[in-house]
Motif scaffolding. Structure first.
Motif, PDB file in Angstrom:
ATOM      1  N   VAL A  95       0.840  -1.199   0.000  1.00  0.00           N
ATOM      2  CA  VAL A  95       0.000   0.000   0.000  1.00  0.00           C
ATOM      3  C   VAL A  95       0.875   1.249   0.000  1.00  0.00           C
ATOM      4  O   VAL A  95       1.865   1.329   0.736  1.00  0.00           O
ATOM      5  CB  VAL A  95      -0.922   0.009   1.252  1.00  0.00           C
ATOM      6  N   GLY A  96       0.501   2.220  -0.832  1.00  0.00           N
ATOM      7  CA  GLY A  96       1.108   3.547  -0.792  1.00  0.00           C
ATOM      8  C   GLY A  96       0.075   4.529  -0.283  1.00  0.00           C
ATOM      9  O   GLY A  96      -1.079   4.480  -0.720  1.00  0.00           O
ATOM     10  N   VAL A  97       0.447   5.375   0.647  1.00  0.00           N
ATOM     11  CA  VAL A  97      -0.511   6.324   1.230  1.00  0.00           C
ATOM     12  C   VAL A  97      -0.128   7.745   0.810  1.00  0.00           C
ATOM     13  O   VAL A  97       1.042   8.125   0.874  1.00  0.00           O
ATOM     14  CB  VAL A  97      -0.545   6.206   2.771  1.00  0.00           C
ATOM     15  N   LEU A  98      -1.125   8.513   0.366  1.00  0.00           N
ATOM     16  CA  LEU A  98      -0.932   9.935   0.069  1.00  0.00           C
ATOM     17  C   LEU A  98      -1.645  10.737   1.151  1.00  0.00           C
ATOM     18  O   LEU A  98      -2.834  10.515   1.405  1.00  0.00           O
ATOM     19  CB  LEU A  98      -1.520  10.312  -1.297  1.00  0.00           C
ATOM     20  N   ALA A  99      -0.936  11.646   1.790  1.00  0.00           N
ATOM     21  CA  ALA A  99      -1.518  12.390   2.918  1.00  0.00           C
ATOM     22  C   ALA A  99      -0.968  13.809   2.941  1.00  0.00           C
ATOM     23  O   ALA A  99       0.210  14.025   2.639  1.00  0.00           O
ATOM     24  CB  ALA A  99      -1.189  11.683   4.232  1.00  0.00           C
ATOM     25  N   SER A 100      -1.836  14.746   3.303  1.00  0.00           N
ATOM     26  CA  SER A 100      -1.399  16.152   3.348  1.00  0.00           C
ATOM     27  C   SER A 100      -1.260  16.701   4.754  1.00  0.00           C
ATOM     28  O   SER A 100      -0.737  17.797   4.929  1.00  0.00           O
ATOM     29  CB  SER A 100      -2.395  17.041   2.594  1.00  0.00           C
ATOM     30  N   GLY A 101      -1.774  15.978   5.765  1.00  0.00           N
ATOM     31  CA  GLY A 101      -1.844  16.630   7.069  1.00  0.00           C
ATOM     32  C   GLY A 101      -1.560  15.737   8.254  1.00  0.00           C
ATOM     33  O   GLY A 101      -0.555  15.026   8.309  1.00  0.00           O
ATOM     34  N   ARG A 102      -2.528  15.745   9.176  1.00  0.00           N
ATOM     35  CA  ARG A 102      -2.425  15.141  10.498  1.00  0.00           C
ATOM     36  C   ARG A 102      -2.016  13.673  10.511  1.00  0.00           C
ATOM     37  O   ARG A 102      -1.305  13.217  11.401  1.00  0.00           O
ATOM     38  CB  ARG A 102      -3.825  15.323  11.126  1.00  0.00           C
ATOM     39  N   GLY A 103      -2.534  12.893   9.576  1.00  0.00           N
ATOM     40  CA  GLY A 103      -2.074  11.513   9.440  1.00  0.00           C
ATOM     41  C   GLY A 103      -2.678  10.514  10.407  1.00  0.00           C
ATOM     42  O   GLY A 103      -2.132   9.426  10.600  1.00  0.00           O
ATOM     43  N   SER A 104      -3.840  10.856  10.997  1.00  0.00           N
ATOM     44  CA  SER A 104      -4.394   9.904  11.974  1.00  0.00           C
ATOM     45  C   SER A 104      -4.928   8.643  11.284  1.00  0.00           C
ATOM     46  O   SER A 104      -4.849   7.547  11.848  1.00  0.00           O
ATOM     47  CB  SER A 104      -5.479  10.561  12.838  1.00  0.00           C
ATOM     48  N   ASN A 105      -5.451   8.786  10.065  1.00  0.00           N
ATOM     49  CA  ASN A 105      -5.887   7.576   9.347  1.00  0.00           C
ATOM     50  C   ASN A 105      -4.694   6.728   8.934  1.00  0.00           C
ATOM     51  O   ASN A 105      -4.742   5.499   9.025  1.00  0.00           O
ATOM     52  CB  ASN A 105      -6.746   7.953   8.138  1.00  0.00           C
ATOM     53  N   LEU A 106      -3.627   7.395   8.503  1.00  0.00           N
ATOM     54  CA  LEU A 106      -2.390   6.651   8.202  1.00  0.00           C
ATOM     55  C   LEU A 106      -1.967   5.847   9.432  1.00  0.00           C
ATOM     56  O   LEU A 106      -1.629   4.657   9.334  1.00  0.00           O
ATOM     57  CB  LEU A 106      -1.278   7.634   7.807  1.00  0.00           C
ATOM     58  N   GLU A 107      -2.000   6.500  10.581  1.00  0.00           N
ATOM     59  CA  GLU A 107      -1.574   5.833  11.813  1.00  0.00           C
ATOM     60  C   GLU A 107      -2.463   4.623  12.126  1.00  0.00           C
ATOM     61  O   GLU A 107      -1.963   3.566  12.533  1.00  0.00           O
ATOM     62  CB  GLU A 107      -1.618   6.839  12.972  1.00  0.00           C
ATOM     63  N   ALA A 108      -3.765   4.773  11.913  1.00  0.00           N
ATOM     64  CA  ALA A 108      -4.681   3.649  12.160  1.00  0.00           C
ATOM     65  C   ALA A 108      -4.356   2.480  11.226  1.00  0.00           C
ATOM     66  O   ALA A 108      -4.380   1.313  11.635  1.00  0.00           O
ATOM     67  CB  ALA A 108      -6.128   4.106  11.970  1.00  0.00           C
ATOM     68  N   ILE A 109      -4.022   2.799   9.981  1.00  0.00           N
ATOM     69  CA  ILE A 109      -3.670   1.738   9.013  1.00  0.00           C
ATOM     70  C   ILE A 109      -2.361   1.065   9.443  1.00  0.00           C
ATOM     71  O   ILE A 109      -2.249  -0.169   9.443  1.00  0.00           O
ATOM     72  CB  ILE A 109      -3.543   2.339   7.591  1.00  0.00           C
ATOM     73  N   LEU A 110      -1.398   1.886   9.843  1.00  0.00           N
ATOM     74  CA  LEU A 110      -0.101   1.320  10.255  1.00  0.00           C
ATOM     75  C   LEU A 110      -0.257   0.411  11.478  1.00  0.00           C
ATOM     76  O   LEU A 110       0.381  -0.647  11.553  1.00  0.00           O
ATOM     77  CB  LEU A 110       0.879   2.456  10.568  1.00  0.00           C
TER      78      LEU A 110
END
Ligand code: GRF
Length: 205
Positions: free
Chosen positions: A7-22
């Protein structure tokens, strides 16, 4: 060997969804791994989180490219070089050009903090609150060239309470986002999401 969806994640800000995925990946809850995070914002907390998890995290400056398409193709190049099979947008504030989407057909997903097709675009939680709906929530959908218009994969409903402010509503919706987004990535990793026209189906295993 267990095959993990890259998975590649594109994010512009806070990153809380990225963190949940990680977290879901690290706990082994989903058969996926985040291999690269790209951002259009050098200050994005998402980049910091990715680096804390030891994941390649790149800032690409939109101003350094002659056009939106050139920028998007540079992102696509990075994602392909990292062997990305699924692109997950997590608070990415740019519209993707068709040239990017063609490189990852039915392989780009997004999370939106409202029950689409209601309240697309920015500040969806406030839009819903101001409209006076009794229920809102979040939507994970495939990305097409429109703004939050692609086929819906899953939604979670959140009631709007009498005492809610846009902020408290957004907070409860966010908790559902953190549950739903990793879950959908897990379904995709297991090849359980089928698309027929605009309709998606999640196959039980
Ligand atoms: C989330 O509310 C998501 O639904 C929307 O942008 C926000 C991103 O938050 N697309 P975060 O960066 O994941 O914390």
């Amino acid at each position: 060997m267990l095959e993990l969806l890259r998975v590649g994640v594109l994010a512009s800000g806070r990153g809380s969804n990225l963190e949940a995925i990680l977290k879901a990946c690290r706990r082994g809850e989903i058969k996926a791994e985040v291999v690269i995070v790209l951002s259009d914002n050098p200050e994005a907390r998402a980049l910091k989180i990715a680096r804390e998890y030891g994941i390649k995290a790149l800032y690409l400056d939109p101003a350094a490219y002659p056009s939106r398409q050139a920028y998007d193709l540079a992102m696509a190049g990075e994602l392909e070089a990292a062997g990305v099979e699924l692109v997950a947008l997590a608070g990415f504030m740019r519209l993707l050009s068709p040239a990017f989407l063609e490189r990852f057909p039915q392989r780009v997903i997004n999370i939106h903090p409202a029950l689409l097709p209601a309240f697309p675009g920015l500040n969806a939680q406030r839009q819903a609150w101001e409209y006076g709906v009794k229920f809102s929530g979040c939507t994970v959908h495939f990305v097409d060239a429109g703004v939050d218009t692609g086929p819906i994969i899953a939604q979670a409903v959140v009631p709007v309470l009498p005492d809610d402010t846009p902020e408290t509503l957004a907070e409860r919706i966010l908790a559902e986002e953190h549950r739903l987004y990793p879950q959908v990535i897990g379904w995709l990793a297991e090849g359980r999401v089928k698309l027929e026209g605009r309709r998606t189906m999640v196959i039980n295993r």
